[in-house]
Design a protein around this motif. Structure first.
Motif, PDB file in Angstrom:
ATOM      1  N   ASP A   1       0.819  -1.215   0.000  1.00 17.12           N
ATOM      2  CA  ASP A   1       0.000   0.000   0.000  1.00 17.12           C
ATOM      3  C   ASP A   1       0.854   1.267   0.000  1.00 17.12           C
ATOM      4  O   ASP A   1       0.360   2.353   0.294  1.00 17.12           O
ATOM      5  CB  ASP A   1      -0.928   0.016   1.218  1.00 17.12           C
TER       6      ASP A   1
ATOM      7  N   TYR B   1      -0.756  14.606  -0.664  1.00 16.66           N
ATOM      8  CA  TYR B   1      -0.955  13.205  -0.309  1.00 16.66           C
ATOM      9  C   TYR B   1       0.337  12.573   0.199  1.00 16.66           C
ATOM     10  O   TYR B   1       1.435  12.920  -0.255  1.00 16.66           O
ATOM     11  CB  TYR B   1      -1.457  12.413  -1.520  1.00 16.66           C
TER      12      TYR B   1
ATOM     13  N   SER C   1       0.844   6.561   1.136  1.00 18.27           N
ATOM     14  CA  SER C   1      -0.151   5.491   1.219  1.00 18.27           C
ATOM     15  C   SER C   1      -1.080   5.517   0.015  1.00 18.27           C
ATOM     16  O   SER C   1      -1.334   6.570  -0.572  1.00 18.27           O
ATOM     17  CB  SER C   1      -0.973   5.632   2.503  1.00 18.27           C
ATOM     18  N   LYS C   2      -1.592   4.368  -0.357  1.00 18.25           N
ATOM     19  CA  LYS C   2      -2.492   4.263  -1.499  1.00 18.25           C
ATOM     20  C   LYS C   2      -3.858   4.862  -1.157  1.00 18.25           C
ATOM     21  O   LYS C   2      -4.443   4.561  -0.125  1.00 18.25           O
ATOM     22  CB  LYS C   2      -2.652   2.796  -1.903  1.00 18.25           C
ATOM     23  N   HIS C   3      -4.358   5.718  -2.060  1.00 14.64           N
ATOM     24  CA  HIS C   3      -5.677   6.344  -1.892  1.00 14.64           C
ATOM     25  C   HIS C   3      -6.480   6.044  -3.156  1.00 14.64           C
ATOM     26  O   HIS C   3      -6.535   6.859  -4.088  1.00 14.64           O
ATOM     27  CB  HIS C   3      -5.530   7.852  -1.677  1.00 14.64           C
TER      28      HIS C   3
ATOM     29  N   ASP D   1      -9.555   5.940  -3.895  1.00 19.12           N
ATOM     30  CA  ASP D   1     -10.763   6.711  -4.224  1.00 19.12           C
ATOM     31  C   ASP D   1     -10.454   8.136  -4.669  1.00 19.12           C
ATOM     32  O   ASP D   1     -11.366   8.866  -5.079  1.00 19.12           O
ATOM     33  CB  ASP D   1     -11.715   6.753  -3.019  1.00 19.12           C
ATOM     34  N   THR D   2      -9.186   8.541  -4.583  1.00 16.78           N
ATOM     35  CA  THR D   2      -8.851   9.922  -4.952  1.00 16.78           C
ATOM     36  C   THR D   2      -7.645   9.955  -5.892  1.00 16.78           C
ATOM     37  O   THR D   2      -7.782   9.725  -7.087  1.00 16.78           O
ATOM     38  CB  THR D   2      -8.588  10.765  -3.690  1.00 16.78           C
TER      39      THR D   2
END
Length: 275
Positions: free
Chosen positions: A99, A115, A118-120, A122-123
């Motif tokens: 992640d 950001y 970490s993996k986001h 939804d964005t």
């Protein structure tokens, strides 16, 4: 069973209607340029590829990141099909280890927009809503410095055509004198709808607009970041706070936005220094 399946079918039609026109235009764009890129790759024996998968993109792109070009001094001829071209970089999924984002360029650019690593999904890491590409898709070790002029020029034209199709909410150019190239290579229609201004004379940071879309020119994440590790993130965030839009139209001139940003930074400096 037929009745229970009906809502899903209607939903599918809504998705097609919402994303279909953009997908059609991306395919038309891809058909034109993959043929041209195959010709140029054979002519100069230079590989090429895109970055994030364009075949997933629909209407409503939030951010479009535009780098310089893929790094690598490999020799060889690339001959791609349309589907292969639009599918993007074969290694795109490797930017994450678990992640965590582990590629310097994508991690740095994401940090510019606020950001962490970490993996986001939804964005910022949604490939339906965020597009990563380059000014030109042809590989070189030193950006435009060691790239044939024709490979640079044709690549730049293709990228500006893609911007005009996608019309993202924000365009972030990562190094490569992108605004200067836009001045030089954009077609007449795009040039009429493009403006930019430096905020600080001594820093490689600019703000601009494309079709009233906020555009940013910032340092390449693999290069030297100006002032401090966090300054570009603050620069982008401050522009977002000041540059207000009403029904898709800016309420302030770009010159006024730049002046307000300079005043705000000066105010922070003076007041913090006296505390």
């Amino acid at each position: 069973m037929a009745i229970s399946a009906l809502p899903e079918a209607q939903g599918s039609r809504r998705i097609i209607n919402r994303t279909g026109m953009t997908n059609i235009r991306i395919k038309e764009w891809g058909e034109k340029w993959v043929e041209r890129f195959n010709e140029l790759s054979a002519k100069y024996e230079v590989p090429y590829y895109t970055q994030s998968p364009l075949n997933l993109v629909g209407d409503g792109v939030d951010i479009m990141f535009v780098g310089i070009n893929p790094k690598g001094g490999n020799k060889g001829v690339t001959n791609r099909t349309l589907d292969n071209f639009l599918a993007g970089n074969e290694c795109w999924g490797q930017r994450f280890c678990g992640d965590k984002n582990v590629w310097k360029i994508t991690n740095g650019a994401r940090f510019f927009m606020g950001y962490d690593a970490s993996k986001h999904v939804d964005t910022i890491d949604d490939d339906h809503k965020v597009v990563w590409t380059n000014l030109t898709p042809f590989q070189s070790d030193k950006g435009f410095t060691d790239l044939k002029a024709e490979l640079r020029d044709e690549g730049v034209k293709s990228t500006f055509e893609l911007i005009s199709i996608l019309k993202p909410k924000k365009v972030v150019f990562l190094g490569g004198n992108a605004f200067g190239l836009l001045d030089k290579y954009a077609d007449n229609n795009l040039r009429l709808h493009f403006e930019h201004i430096k905020v600080f004379d001594k820093l490689p940071l600019e703000i601009g607009r494309l079709y009233n879309i906020p555009a940013y020119y910032v340092s390449h994440p693999s290069g030297k970041w100006p002032v401090s590790h966090c300054f570009i993130s603050v620069f982008v965030f401050l522009r977002n706070l000041i540059d207000i839009y009403d029904n898709g139209k800016p309420t302030k001139s770009l010159k006024t936005v730049a002046e307000s940003m300079r005043k705000e930074f000066a105010l922070w400096h003076d007041r913090i220094e006296t505390m």
